[in-house]
Design a protein around this motif. Sequence first.
Motif, mmCIF file in Angstrom:
data_model
loop_
_atom_site.group_PDB
_atom_site.id
_atom_site.type_symbol
_atom_site.label_atom_id
_atom_site.label_comp_id
_atom_site.label_asym_id
_atom_site.label_seq_id
_atom_site.Cartn_x
_atom_site.Cartn_y
_atom_site.Cartn_z
ATOM 1 N N GLY A 121 -38.230 126.702 -31.356
ATOM 2 C CA GLY A 121 -37.565 127.794 -32.066
ATOM 3 C C GLY A 121 -38.322 129.109 -31.917
ATOM 4 N N VAL A 122 -39.616 128.935 -31.834
ATOM 5 C CA VAL A 122 -40.445 130.146 -31.717
ATOM 6 C C VAL A 122 -40.256 130.781 -30.349
ATOM 7 C CG1 VAL A 122 -42.812 131.028 -31.670
ATOM 8 C CG2 VAL A 122 -42.127 129.329 -33.381
ATOM 9 N N ASN A 124 -38.020 130.557 -28.211
ATOM 10 C CA ASN A 124 -36.655 130.959 -27.886
ATOM 11 C C ASN A 124 -36.176 132.130 -28.763
ATOM 12 O OD1 ASN A 124 -36.128 129.153 -25.765
ATOM 13 N ND2 ASN A 124 -35.725 127.491 -27.235
ATOM 14 N N SER A 125 -37.066 132.640 -29.605
ATOM 15 C CA SER A 125 -36.669 133.746 -30.487
ATOM 16 C C SER A 125 -36.708 135.071 -29.715
ATOM 17 C CB SER A 125 -37.602 133.832 -31.695
ATOM 18 O OG SER A 125 -38.905 134.212 -31.278
ATOM 19 N N PRO A 126 -35.918 136.084 -30.071
ATOM 20 C CA PRO A 126 -35.916 137.396 -29.387
ATOM 21 C C PRO A 126 -37.275 138.060 -29.447
ATOM 22 C CG PRO A 126 -33.966 137.125 -30.761
ATOM 23 C CD PRO A 126 -34.867 135.993 -31.069
ATOM 24 N N GLU A 127 -37.961 137.887 -30.569
ATOM 25 C CA GLU A 127 -39.256 138.520 -30.703
ATOM 26 C C GLU A 127 -40.232 137.958 -29.683
ATOM 27 O OE1 GLU A 127 -37.074 138.607 -34.512
ATOM 28 O OE2 GLU A 127 -37.640 137.020 -33.109
ATOM 29 N N ARG A 129 -39.489 136.464 -26.869
ATOM 30 C CA ARG A 129 -39.093 136.824 -25.518
ATOM 31 C C ARG A 129 -39.508 138.275 -25.206
ATOM 32 N NH1 ARG A 129 -36.156 133.252 -22.871
ATOM 33 N NH2 ARG A 129 -35.160 131.538 -24.028
ATOM 34 N N GLU A 142 -49.200 134.707 -28.345
ATOM 35 C CA GLU A 142 -47.922 134.096 -28.017
ATOM 36 C C GLU A 142 -48.031 133.283 -26.742
ATOM 37 O OE1 GLU A 142 -48.305 137.079 -29.146
ATOM 38 O OE2 GLU A 142 -47.047 137.196 -30.930
#
Length: 477
Positions: A121-122, A124-127, A129, A142
């Motif tokens: 979930g992490v 794949n999050s916009p932030e 990416r 990250e």
Amino acid sequence: MGFFSFLFGGKYPSTKKYEAKCLQHVADFEKFKTIATSSEMARYIELKEITSSADFKARVTKLKTEKFSSTEAFKKEQEYKRLASSQDIKDYLKFSSKGLDSKLQNCLESGNYKDSIELKGVVNSPEFRAKQASKDFKKSEEYQTLKRFKRALKSSEVKFVNKTTSSTIYRNYTAIKGSDKLAKYEELKTYVNSNEFKSYKAEIEDKKRFAKSPEANQIAEYERLCKNKNILWYNKCLAQDSFADLKKWHLTFEDDFNGNSFDKNKWSFGYYQGQTLAKASYSLESEKQTFKEGNITALNSQLSISTRPEKAKGNVWSNTLGFVEGEFDFTSGIINTGNAFKQKYGRFDFKVKADFSKPLTHNIWLSTGKAEPQINVMNYGLTNAKSFLAGVALNGKYTSGTISGANFSSDFYIISILWTPEKIVWSVNGVEVYTYKGSIPQEEMYIVLSSNLKDNAPKLSHSTMSLDWIRVYTWQA
């Protein structure tokens, strides 16, 4: 009466043969009654009832014809096989038997799998990416997160979970787990693997199933009893009603004269009227003898009444003078059952032998204590050695018949009378010889045995009437 008359040729059977047949008939009846109450007869009757019942016959038919394929157990076995062969249950069993369910659960609870779920979930999050697109991404925290995520995805736990959960076997496993179908399968599996089912199937498929059954044993036991000689004989007698006569009659009086003298509990000396009125023995005016108790003896199980020339004094009953003393040239004997036994109707049997000494008469008769009614069973000596008189005195009339063919001076004969409300029938050794159908006496009577002399007998030296036994019966309701 008359039961044995067809067994012998000639007018009368010999007394020895007739009595032997009578005794054998009685012995057979006792045997019949013994068999009737025996344990083997009780078992025979029980098994006859069991094996002839509709329920028993149905069980036998079932044992002989029932196939396993027609039973409820077979249906359950077939349903079990069908369920066991279905792909979803096969996959469920395979998945479970290999421990894949346990392994999957362990993997799902592992750190790598939990990381893969959490970090997915992490990353794949916009932030995340957006960070990943920056120049200094590899120097960032990250980047380390991404590396952890990739390591988790490459772990054996995550690979096993992904591979397993995407498989058909897993889909079938999850679809069938906890279902009614699986519960039914487990229930039937327990049933077909039980000892009860296995024993039942083995029994019903056994070609010797009936032969080994309790029903077969009961049939075999019953068939053996059907061939039992006592039961065969009993059933034959039962079918022929062989003892109808003995079942009908009940012994009411018997004397075999086994003592040293006549039984005074059964017999009284003299005329019954003399005992009750005058307390003394007497003779009638028409008689040429007086009675002496000493003339009645018992020897070798036989009672003898002797008549002999002998000077003696005795009481005489005169219709005009009453009791007077008389002088006699002969003595004889008389006894009666008036004080001990009387009976109305029935069968009276006497085994008797008597010397022929005309004009002396030897008598067996039934009396009420009055001149009539009276039944003369036997009056022997008035005609010839091979004849006797029988008759009934009633209503001022004496009806009699002469019965020939029995020489009482040469042998014992069994004289019987059957006294019913309709008639009186005389028989000699079982052969009916005389029937009286006039007015029938309706009073109780007692037995009298006597030897009487109505005329002078200058040539008479000694004469005897002997009785071997007496039996009296009444019929049972």
